[in-house]
Every structure is written in C-alpha cells, then in structure tokens.
Scaffold this motif. Structure first.
Motif, mmCIF file in Angstrom:
data_model
loop_
_atom_site.group_PDB
_atom_site.id
_atom_site.type_symbol
_atom_site.label_atom_id
_atom_site.label_comp_id
_atom_site.label_asym_id
_atom_site.label_seq_id
_atom_site.Cartn_x
_atom_site.Cartn_y
_atom_site.Cartn_z
ATOM 1 N N GLU A 22 7.378 6.233 24.430
ATOM 2 C CA GLU A 22 6.449 7.341 24.191
ATOM 3 C C GLU A 22 5.328 7.376 25.224
ATOM 4 O O GLU A 22 4.941 8.443 25.696
ATOM 5 C CB GLU A 22 5.869 7.233 22.783
ATOM 6 C CG GLU A 22 6.886 7.545 21.697
ATOM 7 C CD GLU A 22 6.240 7.761 20.337
ATOM 8 O OE1 GLU A 22 6.852 8.460 19.525
ATOM 9 O OE2 GLU A 22 5.135 7.243 20.109
ATOM 10 N N ILE A 23 4.812 6.218 25.592
ATOM 11 C CA ILE A 23 3.745 6.190 26.599
ATOM 12 C C ILE A 23 4.289 6.629 27.949
ATOM 13 O O ILE A 23 3.609 7.337 28.713
ATOM 14 C CB ILE A 23 3.118 4.787 26.677
ATOM 15 C CG1 ILE A 23 2.478 4.419 25.332
ATOM 16 C CG2 ILE A 23 2.056 4.740 27.780
ATOM 17 C CD1 ILE A 23 1.427 5.410 24.854
ATOM 18 N N ARG A 24 5.541 6.252 28.269
ATOM 19 C CA ARG A 24 6.170 6.762 29.504
ATOM 20 C C ARG A 24 6.202 8.287 29.478
ATOM 21 O O ARG A 24 5.924 8.955 30.488
ATOM 22 C CB ARG A 24 7.597 6.220 29.616
ATOM 23 C CG ARG A 24 7.716 4.824 30.188
ATOM 24 C CD ARG A 24 9.151 4.313 30.082
ATOM 25 N NE ARG A 24 10.091 5.216 30.737
ATOM 26 C CZ ARG A 24 10.542 5.046 31.980
ATOM 27 N NH1 ARG A 24 10.123 4.029 32.698
ATOM 28 N NH2 ARG A 24 11.393 5.907 32.509
ATOM 29 N N GLN A 25 6.542 8.842 28.303
ATOM 30 C CA GLN A 25 6.628 10.301 28.185
ATOM 31 C C GLN A 25 5.257 10.952 28.406
ATOM 32 O O GLN A 25 5.145 11.986 29.069
ATOM 33 C CB GLN A 25 7.151 10.674 26.800
ATOM 34 C CG GLN A 25 7.431 12.156 26.610
ATOM 35 C CD GLN A 25 8.585 12.636 27.478
ATOM 36 O OE1 GLN A 25 9.611 11.987 27.555
ATOM 37 N NE2 GLN A 25 8.390 13.753 28.168
ATOM 38 N N VAL A 26 4.193 10.337 27.859
ATOM 39 C CA VAL A 26 2.843 10.872 28.053
ATOM 40 C C VAL A 26 2.482 10.900 29.537
ATOM 41 O O VAL A 26 2.022 11.907 30.080
ATOM 42 C CB VAL A 26 1.801 10.046 27.275
ATOM 43 C CG1 VAL A 26 0.378 10.428 27.687
ATOM 44 C CG2 VAL A 26 1.974 10.257 25.782
ATOM 45 N N ILE A 27 2.694 9.752 30.206
ATOM 46 C CA ILE A 27 2.335 9.660 31.637
ATOM 47 C C ILE A 27 3.143 10.669 32.439
ATOM 48 O O ILE A 27 2.607 11.369 33.322
ATOM 49 C CB ILE A 27 2.579 8.230 32.152
ATOM 50 C CG1 ILE A 27 1.687 7.243 31.390
ATOM 51 C CG2 ILE A 27 2.318 8.140 33.655
ATOM 52 C CD1 ILE A 27 2.028 5.798 31.619
ATOM 53 N N GLY A 38 0.167 19.068 49.606
ATOM 54 C CA GLY A 38 -0.889 18.213 50.111
ATOM 55 C C GLY A 38 -1.810 17.683 49.021
ATOM 56 O O GLY A 38 -2.683 16.864 49.305
ATOM 57 N N GLY A 39 -1.625 18.142 47.789
ATOM 58 C CA GLY A 39 -2.472 17.685 46.694
ATOM 59 C C GLY A 39 -2.170 16.244 46.313
ATOM 60 O O GLY A 39 -1.111 15.697 46.638
ATOM 61 N N CYS A 40 -3.129 15.644 45.618
ATOM 62 C CA CYS A 40 -2.983 14.229 45.249
ATOM 63 C C CYS A 40 -3.315 14.037 43.767
ATOM 64 O O CYS A 40 -4.306 14.563 43.272
ATOM 65 C CB CYS A 40 -3.908 13.363 46.104
ATOM 66 S SG CYS A 40 -3.871 11.611 45.673
ATOM 67 N N ILE A 41 -2.445 13.295 43.069
ATOM 68 C CA ILE A 41 -2.681 12.893 41.676
ATOM 69 C C ILE A 41 -3.195 11.460 41.665
ATOM 70 O O ILE A 41 -2.647 10.602 42.368
ATOM 71 C CB ILE A 41 -1.380 12.980 40.851
ATOM 72 C CG1 ILE A 41 -0.913 14.425 40.713
ATOM 73 C CG2 ILE A 41 -1.577 12.357 39.469
ATOM 74 C CD1 ILE A 41 -1.721 15.252 39.764
ATOM 75 N N VAL A 42 -4.262 11.182 40.897
ATOM 76 C CA VAL A 42 -4.756 9.823 40.718
ATOM 77 C C VAL A 42 -4.509 9.405 39.267
ATOM 78 O O VAL A 42 -4.922 10.096 38.340
ATOM 79 C CB VAL A 42 -6.265 9.729 41.039
ATOM 80 C CG1 VAL A 42 -6.762 8.309 40.766
ATOM 81 C CG2 VAL A 42 -6.531 10.104 42.488
ATOM 82 N N ILE A 43 -3.787 8.311 39.087
ATOM 83 C CA ILE A 43 -3.564 7.737 37.751
ATOM 84 C C ILE A 43 -4.429 6.488 37.668
ATOM 85 O O ILE A 43 -4.275 5.561 38.461
ATOM 86 C CB ILE A 43 -2.083 7.406 37.524
ATOM 87 C CG1 ILE A 43 -1.220 8.675 37.675
ATOM 88 C CG2 ILE A 43 -1.882 6.790 36.144
ATOM 89 C CD1 ILE A 43 0.264 8.417 37.529
ATOM 90 N N LYS A 44 -5.354 6.481 36.715
ATOM 91 C CA LYS A 44 -6.387 5.455 36.675
ATOM 92 C C LYS A 44 -6.473 4.837 35.282
ATOM 93 O O LYS A 44 -6.299 5.525 34.278
ATOM 94 C CB LYS A 44 -7.729 6.091 37.049
ATOM 95 C CG LYS A 44 -8.914 5.145 37.076
ATOM 96 C CD LYS A 44 -10.159 5.911 37.493
ATOM 97 C CE LYS A 44 -11.383 4.996 37.529
ATOM 98 N NZ LYS A 44 -12.596 5.729 37.934
ATOM 99 N N THR A 45 -6.712 3.532 35.228
ATOM 100 C CA THR A 45 -6.965 2.868 33.946
ATOM 101 C C THR A 45 -8.305 2.144 34.026
ATOM 102 O O THR A 45 -8.732 1.708 35.106
ATOM 103 C CB THR A 45 -5.862 1.861 33.593
ATOM 104 O OG1 THR A 45 -5.772 0.880 34.642
ATOM 105 C CG2 THR A 45 -4.533 2.560 33.409
ATOM 106 N N SER A 46 -8.956 2.005 32.857
ATOM 107 C CA SER A 46 -10.237 1.309 32.810
ATOM 108 C C SER A 46 -10.486 0.848 31.379
ATOM 109 O O SER A 46 -9.771 1.240 30.446
ATOM 110 C CB SER A 46 -11.377 2.215 33.290
ATOM 111 O OG SER A 46 -11.454 3.379 32.491
#
Length: 691
Positions: free
Chosen positions: A592-597, A611-619
């Motif tokens: 399910e978490i794979r599906q969310v991401i 040319g756009g950029c996606i940032v995937i961030k955790t904190s």
C-alpha cells in the motif's frame, strides 16, 4: 463639649474630620505623583522625539539601501546570465540617479577583469583610470549627469566604501566622509552592497547620500522648546548637530559610545541635561547609528513644579467644596429613600459585574465597535478565536479581521446597523492573526445609549471551522463508502468476464489468419488492461481491504520503488531526487505504501513539463514521520483544494479521479493524514505518520 453636641452634629464633625484628613493625604500623594508624572512625561517626550526622528533618518537611509540592494541583485543576475556590458550598467546607474533626486551619486566598482575581462581596452579612457577597471561614479551637477572614475579605492580610510564591504561581504553604511565631486568636497554617507556571484566577491555597488538635508532638519528640532537633537554614526561621530562645528567630532561619553556601537539604548544626565540615545538599525547592516535627544533638566523640573502647585490649589478648592457638600447633604444621609437608592445601585453594580464576568468567560467572541467599525471592546473569547490580544486590536478597524473578498459583505452589514437592523446567525469567513481563514457564525446587533440613540454595534462570533471540517470529512467518507461498495461489485461482476475476453483476444492474436486484425487486437487488450487498472484502484479504496502491517522503514520502501519511478521520469525527460533523512521504523503495509508513493510521484510527473524535477523527501519532527513529494508543476486550482481525495475528482484528460482517493484511504488505514500545499511554483503532498 463634644458630648453635649447633637448626634447629627457629631456625625457631621466626625465625617468632616475623616474626609479632611483623607483628602489632605490624597492631595499630598497626588501632588507627588503629578510631579513624578511630569518628569516621566518629559522623559517620554524626549524618547518619542528620538524615536520619531530616528524613524525619519532610518526611512531616508532605507530608501537608499533598498535601491542599492536591488542594483546588486540585478547585476548578479546579469553576470550569471552572461548578458552584461558596461554601457547597460551605466544606463541603469543613470536611470536610478534620475528617478531619485535625493541621491548625490550612484556608482559601482568591479574587481579586475571580473565584469567582462576587457579592462585592458579601457585604460585611461573617460570614466576609467590607468587600471581600466570598471569604476564609474555618476553624479548630477547643474542638471547634467557627470561621469568620473572612483578614486582612492585601495586606500584604507578614504577607500572604506570599497574595502569594508569587500572584506565583510555584507551590506554596509559607510561612516560619514568627505568626497570630492566636481572639485567640491561633500560630506556624505554611502549605502553599499557587495556583488556576489557563485559565492565569490566580484565588486560593489553603492549610492551616496549627502548629509546636508538631514543636518538641516535635525538642527531645527527643539524638543520642549529648548532641547536639541543629534545624529551619531556607529563609531560615535556626529553626523548632524545643532552646532555645525561638532559634525565629524566623536562623542565624549565613552559609555554612550559603547552603547551606540552595540546598537543599545542609553540614557544619562550630563551637565544639567537629560540625554537619551536611541539606536537606528538600517537594512541588514550590523553597524547601527544612534539618535541623541537632550533636554535641560531645568525645563523638566519647571513644568513638574507647575503641575504640582496646580494640583495643590485644586486640592484646596476641592476640600472647600467637599466641606460644603458634606454639610448640605448630611440631613439626607439617614433618609430611607437614599438607603433604598444605594441598595438599588449596589444591585445594579452586582448585575453589571455578573454580566461582565459572563462576557469575559464565554467561549464565543464578543466585540464592541463604533459605527465606523473601530473596535472598542474585545473579550477573551474573541482573543482565542482570532489570535489578537486586546491591546493589539482596541482602536483598530474591524477590517483587519475580514478577508479582502468579504469587505463588501461587511460594509453591507454595517450599513444596516444605524437603521436598527440586526444580523443574526450569519455564516461567513474571517481571518485570524496568523492568516488562517476560519468559518464563523455572526450575530451583529446595534448598541444604544441611555437616550436610545444607536452609537455602535456588538458582534457575537462563534468559530465553526472544526464543525465544517467534520462535515466535509463525513461527506468524503460517505463517498468512500459508496466507492467501496461499487468496488466490491465491480471486482466480482466485471473483472472475471474481462479476464475471459482478454484471454480469447490473445488466442485470436496468435492465429495465422488474424493478421488483418493485428492493429486492433493489441489496442483492445490495452484498453481492457486500462479498465482492469481502474477496477484495481476501486478495490484499493475499499474499507474492507485487509492491511498487512509489518515494522519496516519508509526509506527502504522508497528506495525499492525508485527504479520504477525513475524509468517513467526518464521517458518523459524529467528527473527524480531523493532527500531521505534518518527516520524510525513504522508499522506499514509494503504494497500500500508503494502504491501511495507511485500515485503521488506519477501525479507530480504529469503536472510538470519537460526538465521538471520531483523531490521525494522524508523527515522526523514533532513525533511524526513525514513523507513529502514535491513537484515543479503549475500548482493546484485553489477552488478544488478542499475537495482533494474525493473519488472521481480529476483535472486530467484521462484521469479516473481515484489516485488521490486511494492515497487518502491508505493513509486512513495507517492512522496517517495527507496534507497538500500548492503555489504557482509547484505542489507538495505530505503524508504524516504518528508514532
């Protein structure tokens, strides 16, 4: 003798004596307080004069600092874009000087060959010296713009306008100095900002301000008629003074000089003069100046003595009046009617106190205002709802609580109050101190004076923001329930026949005589697969879906799915960046978490151009693990922000409107929440997991 007096006379004598002693004590105390208040008032006038004139000087210098800061940013961008030449920069400097007649000069100084590498071509040409460096100094003389090269820039002291910002790489207000312009020495200060390109110092840009205007204004100031005002630089030099011969000299009081240098207020008494120094902070510089105000103590004490004498005279007159009053009303003190009146007054006062207590302790906001919308009453409930304290809003307009788009609505409500028309249980939007919009119920009623004339309006405010959010969430949950029921039906009734049809299409495609259908069979299989994907998304929303939780790390799941997302991004000429910080493990359903991401990343990729950029961030913050997916798209329409996560809501041509609904459903099963933020520069979706 006292024993032989009548009871009423005894009463009068006793009361008169008590009142006389009490009032005499009050007069004495008031005279002392009045004397102290007069001195305090004089000190406050001195401080207010310092602050007021400090603001004037700050404003004059801030205009210069803001302008030169803008020039620095402009030249940095020109340099970075490699679209820079000397003629263009000169034109910009001239235009700034032309548009700001209060400036003496505009100028810039670049490191050797830092501008365009062509210093050798300009050696000893007009506006240049023997180095050929770009050092134009533009001033206005007799209505004409004159160009001269900067001088003494490598000499400590006279060249501080260049050396100090070069060494500190910070905005700077240069200490007052004399600089030759067209053969004439001019006392001035300079606002200077370094030009930094890729972290390297390449030059400075500055604006010169003549100090004669400030000197003229300050020399004419006379606080309390005989006082004086002075302007002092960070190093303790007089910039402006009533005595022009003091300009350029250093303050003699070392403690005052230390306070000025560190940007602190300072007060002292020097040679019968009360002096106050108030700091003036300019822009982002670290070298504050100071405004000094001096008031002779004789003037302060003279006014205080006058007020004290006046208080004593008024007190004596008051004693005489009170004595006569006591005598005149003594015969009625024991009257039953007076006693009843006193009891009635006490009852009214108790009722007023009771009502005041209710007003102060109620959770609803209660606001009193004039017919012009000026706030005059503000209870604790209003403070809690709006976030403003009573001190912050009393005397302010009610407009500060109303969003721009609701101003006309407010004006219409307020226009009905003088007609005696109340507005009850009216739902609208208001704005808190922190900028947050809230839903409120309003009841607006007229306030009348003792004669029945309408003199203002009272507003009772009830915050229903939480109630509205709950209603929206209930609607969304109802929609999710409907989708879940549909998903269960579709999964059973539709998916199985589709699987059969797909199988037969594959068999037909393998036959030899199917060549004439070769263009159609793959298309039909593709559309069946697309329909199957939609059904899968339906099933993902279902509440009845079993969630298999296991303790694992969110970062590991992101790294696992990253190749799949990167392939999609690369095919569209876009990119994916990871910013994974150290976070604790959580109880998660891996699939399910794979599906969310995957859903959030795909939405972000589809919202961006090439040319756009996606940032995937955790904190990890505030006992929450936070997943953030940040894109560089055009943002989300504000009109649908409150409806995100609603099934079938989509802005994409081929979207189903189920992707975000799936994410919200998965978040709910993980006891998490999804929050979206958007702007024209892109959107960020947060998924926050409570530990």
């Amino acid at each position: 003798m006292f024993r032989n007096l009548k009871l009423r006379t005894k009463f009068l004598a006793s009361m008169g004596l008590v009142v006389l002693l009490s009032f005499s004590l009050v007069i004495f105390i008031l005279s002392i307080k009045s004397f102290d208040l007069a001195k305090t008032s004089a000190y406050q006038i001195a401080e207010e004069t310092a602050n007021k004139n400090g603001n004037y000087v700050r404003a004059e210098l801030e205009v210069s600092m803001d302008t030169v800061r803008t020039l620095s940013y402009t030249f940095q961008e020109m340099k970075l874009s490699h679209d820079i030449n000397r003629e263009t920069i000169n034109k910009i400097l001239i235009d700034v000087l032309k548009d700001n007649p209060q400036f003496v000069a505009t100028w810039t100084l670049w490191e050797p060959n830092a501008l365009d590498g062509k210093d050798a071509e300009f050696i000893n040409k007009p506006g240049y010296d023997k180095t050929g460096r770009f050092i134009p100094y533009w001033s206005k003389q007799n209505g004409e713009f004159q160009l001269e090269p900067l001088v003494n820039y490598d000499t400590r002291g006279t060249g501080d306008y260049y050396l100090i910002p070069k060494e500190s790489k910070r905005e700077t207000i240069i200490e007052p100095y004399v600089y030759p312009i067209a053969g004439k020495d001019v006392l001035m200060a300079s606002a200077v900002v370094p030009i930094i390109v890729d972290g390297n110092f390449v030059g400075v840009v500055g604006i010169d301000i003549a100090l004669d205007t400030i000197q003229k204004v300050i020399s004419e100031m006379r606080p309390l008629e005989t006082g004086y005002v002075s302007l002092i630089s960070n190093k303790g030099k007089y910039v402006a003074h009533k005595d022009i011969f003091q300009i350029g000299k250093v303050v003699e009081d070392n403690r005052a000089k230390e306070a000025i240098n560190s940007g602190e207020s300072y007060t002292t008494t020097n040679k019968g003069v009360y002096e106050i120094y108030v700091p003036i902070n300019i822009g982002r510089t670290t070298t504050p100046w100071s405004m000094e105000v001096g008031v002779p103590l004789g003037i302060i004490l003279e006014k205080a003595d006058s007020i004290r004498d006046f208080a004593i005279i008024i007190g004596v007159i008051g004693l005489i009046i009170i004595g006569l009053t006591i005598y005149l009303v003594a015969n009625t003190i024991t009257n039953q009617h007076l006693l009843l009146e006193m009891n009635e007054r006490r009852r009214i006062e108790e009722k007023a106190l009771r009502l005041a207590s209710i007003v102060e302790t109620t959770d609803d906001g209660i606001i009193g205002m004039t017919l012009n919308g000026i706030i005059i009453d503000w209870n604790r409930g209003a403070e809690y709802i709006y976030g403003y304290s009573e001190v912050e809003v009393i005397g302010e307009s009610i407009i500060k609580l109303i969003p721009d788009e609701k101003r006309l609505e407010h004006d219409e409500i307020l226009s009905k109050i003088p007609q005696g028309m109340p507005m009850t249980h009216y739902e609208t939007i208001r704005q808190r101190k922190d900028g947050q919009y809230i839903h409120v119920y309003l009841t607006v009623s007229p306030i009348k004076d003792h004669s029945g004339e309408i003199i203002g309006a009272s507003t009772i405010v009830r915050d229903v923001t939480a109630q509205r959010k709950l209603e929206k969430e209930m609607i969304r949950m109802d929609q999710m329930t409907l989708v879940a029921e549909m998903a269960a039906s579709i999964g059973h009734e539709v998916r199985n026949p589709m699987t059969t049809v797909r199988g037969f299409l594959q068999l037909l495609g393998e036959r030899k005589n199917s060549a004439k259908y070769s263009d159609y069979i793959p298309l039909m299989i593709s559309e069946l697969d697309r329909a199957n994907d939609i059904i899968t998304e339906f099933l993902s929303i279902s509440r009845t879906k079993t969630t298999e939780l296991a303790r694992q790390n969110l970062n590991d799941i992101i790294k696992c799915i990253l190749p799949l997302v990167q392939v999609e991004a690369t095919n569209d000429e876009k990119s994916i960046n990871l910013e994974l910080n150290r976070i604790p493990d959580l109880l998660l359903d891996h699939k399910e978490i794979r599906q969310v991401i995957l859903n959030l990343a795909r939405n972000g990729l589809e919202s961006m151009g090439k040319g756009g950029c996606i940032v995937i961030k955790t904190s990890f913050a505030d006992n929450e693990v936070i997943l953030a997916v940040i894109d560089e798209g055009e943002g989300i329409n504000p009109e649908i922000m409150d409806r995100l996560g609603t099934p079938f809501l989509t802005t994409k041509e081929k979207g189903t409107g189920l992707g975000l609904a799936v994410c919200f459903g998965i978040a709910a099963r993980h006891n998490a929440k999804v929050i979206a933020e958007t702007s024209p520069q892109g959107s960020t979706f947060f998924m926050k997991f409570k530990l």
